[in-house]
Structure formats: structure tokens, C-alpha cells
Design an enzyme around this catalytic site. Structure first.
Site, mmCIF file in Angstrom:
data_model
loop_
_atom_site.group_PDB
_atom_site.id
_atom_site.type_symbol
_atom_site.label_atom_id
_atom_site.label_comp_id
_atom_site.label_asym_id
_atom_site.label_seq_id
_atom_site.Cartn_x
_atom_site.Cartn_y
_atom_site.Cartn_z
ATOM 1 N N ASP A 121 -54.485 -46.655 92.042
ATOM 2 C CA ASP A 121 -53.727 -47.041 93.234
ATOM 3 C C ASP A 121 -54.352 -48.322 93.782
ATOM 4 O OD1 ASP A 121 -52.138 -46.868 95.580
ATOM 5 O OD2 ASP A 121 -52.263 -44.682 95.504
ATOM 6 N N ASP A 137 -47.643 -38.286 101.292
ATOM 7 C CA ASP A 137 -47.077 -38.702 102.584
ATOM 8 C C ASP A 137 -45.871 -37.850 102.983
ATOM 9 O OD1 ASP A 137 -48.854 -40.874 102.733
ATOM 10 O OD2 ASP A 137 -47.484 -42.167 101.606
#
Ligand code: GLC
Length: 562
Positions: A103, A329
């Protein structure tokens, strides 16, 4: 030993597993997950059949936003382990034929990054122009842009009297991509990890990197239209792709916040000039009435189908999308759009089938493959997420929303819903750690856990294993075009995928009652076969008139005669 192939398009038939390391597996008793913990679970991932892991940030970070606030791009956060642990993870994953995707967070850095520390308070610092500084306007913030985590997007640096921009937490300062030195640093960071042999990159909020340079106040919104898919974003991505991604053959997936189909066609265009594929979130806003996340609301089923139709038909032949419901998320999908009680197993499978039979690359978020649920926290003390605690403060203390209403909203919308520790077994702390976890384990771990799932041949786990396998075996899943079969149906989401040789239908009942639908005429023949379903007795011939039980899914394949 399985090896990694040289196929550059491997990701078109692949499924990718997302690991949120802090919550995945703790090799000791710290209460937070680590890299050795991940290594210990690679065989589990191999059994599931995933082709790659996307690891959310493990770099040095003060962890205000759980690693999305990077303080040093070149070192591993000691909470997670060492660089030697990371190298071992990469080698061990590769030995099992599993690729690794890192990431990369380059819209912003942590304010603890040495670039920012040097820039702060010193207009002459060589790093000052790495960030976005503005003078006050009429003694206050430069414009009315809002942080995505609530409040103004500007923070004052008292020593120089200027504000810096932070689209997220005030500890996450936005980088100034107009500065070529910043772009050179970004290329160096990505090259460093590519040199190590990682296979690809997930690029965090990458469509926000180019801001409109006059920084106007927004009279109709929160400012996002002045930096989302901004003026130079495609140029920047092409620059990085040419000098890094193409050179290393990296797969790339861009996280695209509030984007459009037209931009995504370009980001992921098949000539590979920018990125391999994109995440968009429109299908996960169907429970945001009028775009408002922080409210409790049921989801809009028809809108969900329209959005899938728009993106599936719009990207076909032009670009490539990521297929997903869950990530760190988003709340757990089985609680959000399905049923986390009586029909939890059926609903988890049905939701999995709904997206896995589409065109794109599926992403499975840790715990989704065993049907993990939202934890149903009842006290604000149970939450850790900076967005959730900020919003609690703003809505309850500043806007007067009642505590109880806010708790109900958080139970539905908080990002912590998906960040609870992975449920490995029925032992204390769900086998996640020997010590008390940083975030409370969901109360249902004795029933819902990986050990139980692996022992039960009818579990959500084995259903996901089959979905992952089908993508490799059935060509139409990768290549076929998309047709929404019942756009106006109130409870069935059914679509057809068609290529020269095959037609596949995926029928999904999104509700807890029976629902009926009629198949296209060509399916009334002996050649149509059920490929997979989530009720065990589905072995009869395919009939044109379909009666779907609660949360039932049926996948049907028709081979064309040549
Ligand atoms: C992305 C990440 C999220 C993070 C934000 C800021 O949306 O997925 O977790 O808070 O970017 O980096």
C-alpha cells in the site's frame, strides 16, 4: 513448491486478499497483529486459493490513522516487526505462489515525517515546498475546504503564520505534487519496494494528488470538486507508470475517491499507461441518503443495481475495475446489505457471488471469507478510529446529536466495524493474540471463526474458495459482457455475462423472503447447468421459472455449441 508465473495479465483471473495487519494475527501477546503472525497464516490463504495479498501500510508511522500516516517510507514499523520479517514474508508468500501488493500512501505523509518536521516553522527549509502552505485569508483559513475526517482541511503553523493542507487528519499533511522533487521522491519510494521484489502497489486516494492551484472556496460543497480527479492527475500517473510501474511490471490498483467512470476508463485504460485497475466506491454509498454518510439508513437496492450496471458496462473493453464489498474503511457487508442473524451464512455467500461473477478482479477482506459481522459496540470507549472519534465529537459535542443516536450511527457506519480482530478460533481473544487486543473482538467469535469454517465443508470459506476457483476455470467470468436482467425487480439482482462460447447467469435474492424471476428463453435447454448455489439441494435441471429462497444465489452456465 508453487512458483510465480511470468504472465503479465495474471491479475485478470486472480483474486486478491486484503490484510489489515494490526487486526490480522499477533504472533505474541502485544494485542496488535504483526508480520510473523501473517506468515503463520499463509497456508490458510493458500487453502482459500487467493493469488495475491494486499498488505495495508506496515511502514514506520505514529499510527494516528493506523499506518496511513507514514513517517518513513523505507522502514517497517517495529510494532509489526523488522525488515527481515518483511523479507521473509515476501519469500514465504512467493514460495506458495502468492504475490504481494504494498500500500503506497503518497497523497500525504505523517506530520512526523522528517520532510514535514524540517518544513514546519521554517519557510527556508528545502522541504517547505514539499507541502501545501497558504497565507491566512481575512485572518482565518485560506478557504472552506473540509477534511474528510471532519472540520477544516487547514491547520495553522504558528511559527510561520501559514496554514498547511490536510485532506485527512491534521497529522496527515498533503504533499505538493506540483513540485517535481516530490514526484522524484515518490518514484524512489516505489522503486525501492519494487526492487525488493514486491509484485504491485495499491495507491491510496491517488485521484486526490492534483489540486486546482487557485484553491477556491467551494460555495456548493466541501471542496472536493477542486481536487478530485484534479487537473494534472493523469499526467502524474503516466509519469510514475512510465518510470516505475512499467519498468518493473507491477500490478497497480488506484483507490479513487468520489471519482467518475470517464476518469476511471482513463486511469485503467487497457494500454496500461496509468494503472492496472481502480477501486471506486459508488456502490458503497447506497446507504448514504443524499450523499450523507453519518446518518442511519437502509440501503437503496435499485440504486445498487444501477451503479453496478453503469460501471460493468462502462469499463468493459475500456478499463478494469476491482470488485469488492469490504475493506478496512467499510462496515462488514453481511451486516450492511445482508443478514447477520438467521441467514448469515446464506447472505454472506450470496453477497460474495454477486460481485465475484462480475468482470474485474475480486478483493476479499480478511474475515469476509468466514462471514464476519459488525461487532455491535455500544460504548464510545470501544471505538479507536480517528474518523469515528472525530465525528462523535463534532456531531454530539458541537452539533447536538444525541449520544444514543450517534452510537446507533457508529454501529452502522464506523470503520472500526471491519477492524475488529480476525476470528481464528474459539479461544480467548478469538486466537488473534495471547494478550488483550487493541480493539475488542466481536462477541460471536466462538461461533464465527476460521477453525470452524475450515472444518465445515458447507461454510462461507469453501464457498469463497469455489468462487475463486471458478474465475480460473470459466472464461466468461473474465471476458463476458454484462447485462442486468431484472433492473426493476424489487428483490432479485440477476445479471448475465456473455462471451462467444459461454453465457453465465448469476441470480441473487437480496431479501429474507422468497422471490421469483424468469430466465431468458435460451436457458430452457438441457445444456444449462447450475455451477454453484448456497442451498445444498440445488442439483436438479435448470427451469425457466426460478423461485429463490431467502438470500439464495444461483450461478448457471450455458456452453454454446460451436
Ligand atoms: C484511504 C484509506 C483510509 C485512510 C485514508 C487516508 O481511504 O483506505 O484508511 O484513512 O485513505 O490515507
Amino acid at each position: 513448491m508453487t512458483t510465480i508465473t511470468n504472465d503479465t495479465n495474471w491479475w485478470k483471473t486472480a483474486s486478491i486478499y486484503q490484510i489489515y495487519p494490526k487486526s490480522f494475527c499477533d504472533s505474541g501477546s502485544k494485542g496488535t497483529g504483526d508480520i510473523q503472525g501473517i506468515i503463520s497464516k499463509l497456508d490458510y490463504l493458500k487453502l482459500l486459493g487467493v493469488d495475491a495479498i494486499w498488505l495495508t501500510p506496515v511502514y514506520q508511522s505514529p499510527m494516528i490513522d493506523n499506518g496511513y500516516d507514514i513517517a518513513d517510507y523505507y522502514s517497517i514499523n517495529p510494532d509489526f516487526g523488522t525488515m527481515a520479517d518483511f523479507d521473509e514474508l515476501l519469500a514465504q508468500a512467493h514460495q506458495r505462489g502468492i504475490r504481494l501488493i504494498m500500500d503506497i500512501v503518497v497523497n500525504h505523509t505523517s506530520t512526523e515525517h522528517h520532510w514535514f518536521q524540517s518544513a514546519l516553522g521554517d519557510k527556508q527549509s528545502p522541504y517547505r515546498d514539499y507541502y501545501i502552505w497558504k497565507d491566512p485569508v481575512e485572518g482565518s483559513v485560506p478557504n472552506n475546504w473540509q477534511s474528510k475526517f471532519g472540520g477544516s482541511a487547514w491547520e495553522l503553523d504558528e511559527n510561520t503564520g501559514q496554514y498547511f493542507l490536510h485532506l485527512f487528519a491534521k497529522e496527515q499533511a498533503d504533499l505538493n505534487w506540483e513540485n517535481p522533487k516530490v514526484r522524484a521522491e515518490v518514484k524512489e519510494v516505489i522503486s525501492f519496494w519494487a526492487e525488493k521484489g514486491v509484485d504491485g502497489f495499491r495507491l491510496d486516494v491517488i485521484n486526490l494528488i492534483s489540486k486546482q492551484q487557485d484553491f477556491p472556496s467551494d460555495q456548493i460543497g466541501d471542496g472536493r470538486r477542486f481536487y478530485t480527479d484534479g487537473p494534472r492527475v493523469h499526467e502524474y500517473l503516466q509519469e510514475i507508470s512510465e518510470s516505475v510501474f512499467q519498468k518493473y511490471g507491477s500490478v497497480t490498483v488506484g483507490e479513487m475517491s468520489s471519482t467518475t467512470l470517464e476518469h476511471c476508463q482513463q486511469y485503467s485504460s487497457l494500454d496500461n499507461k496509468e494503472l492496472s485497475m481502480v477501486f471506486n466506491f459508488h456502490h458503497l454509498k447506497v446507504d448514504y441518503p443524499n450523499g450523507e454518510k453519518w446518518t442511519k439508513a437502509p440501503f437503496d437496492f435499485n440504486q445498487l443495481k444501477q451503479i453496478f450496471n453503469h460501471w460493468q458496462t462502462g469499463l468493459n473493453g475500456k478499463g478494469w475495475g476491482a470488485l469488492f464489498w469490504c475493506n478496512h474503511d467499510q462496515p462488514r457487508v453481511v451486516s450492511r446489505l445482508g443478514n447477520d442473524q438467521e441467514y448469515r451464512v446464506e447472505a454472506a455467500k450470496m453477497l460474495g457471488a454477486s460481485v465475484h461473477m462480475m468482470q474485474g478482479t475480486p478483493y476479499v477482506y480478511q474475515g469476509e471469507e468466514i462471514g464476519m459481522t459488525n461487532p455491535g459496540y455500544t460504548s464510545i470507549e470501544q471505538y479507536r478510529d480517528v474518523e469515528s472519534t472525530n465525528m462523535y465529537d463534532i456531531m454530539v459535542n458541537q452539533q447536538g446529536v444525541s449520544h444514543d443516536d450517534m452510537m446507533a450511527i457508529l454501529a452502522q457506519k464506523s470503520r472500526d466495524n471491519s477492524r475488529t480482530p480476525m476470528q481464528w478460533n474459539g479461544d480467548e481473544y478469538a486466537g488473534f493474540s495471547k494478550g488483550q487486543p487493541w480493539l475488542e473482538v466481536a462477541g460471536n467469535y466462538q461461533d464465527i471463526n476460521a477453525d470452524n469454517a475450515v472444518e465445515d465443508s458447507d461454510s462461507v470459506f469453501y464457498f469463497y474458495q469455489k468462487l475463486i476457483q471458478l474465475r480460473k476455470e470459466v472464461e466468461v467470468i473474465t471476458s463476458g459482457n454484462y447485462l442486468d436482467l431484472y433492473p426493476g425487480h424489487h428483490s432479485v439482482f440477476g445479471y448475465q455475462r456473455q462471451s462467444n462460447h459461454q453465457t453465465l447467469i448469476c441470480l441473487n435474492n437480496y431479501y429474507g423472503h422468497e422471490s421469483e424471476c424468469v430466465l431468458p428463453k435460451e436457458f430452457e435447454c438441457e445444456k444449462a447447468k447450475y455451477l454453484l448455489g448456497n442451498y445444498s439441494d440445488l442439483d436438479c435441471d435448470v427451469s425457466q421459472h426460478q423461485v429463490l429462497r431467502p438470500y439464495e444465489t444461483r450461478i448457471i452456465l450455458l456452453e454454446h455449441s460451436i
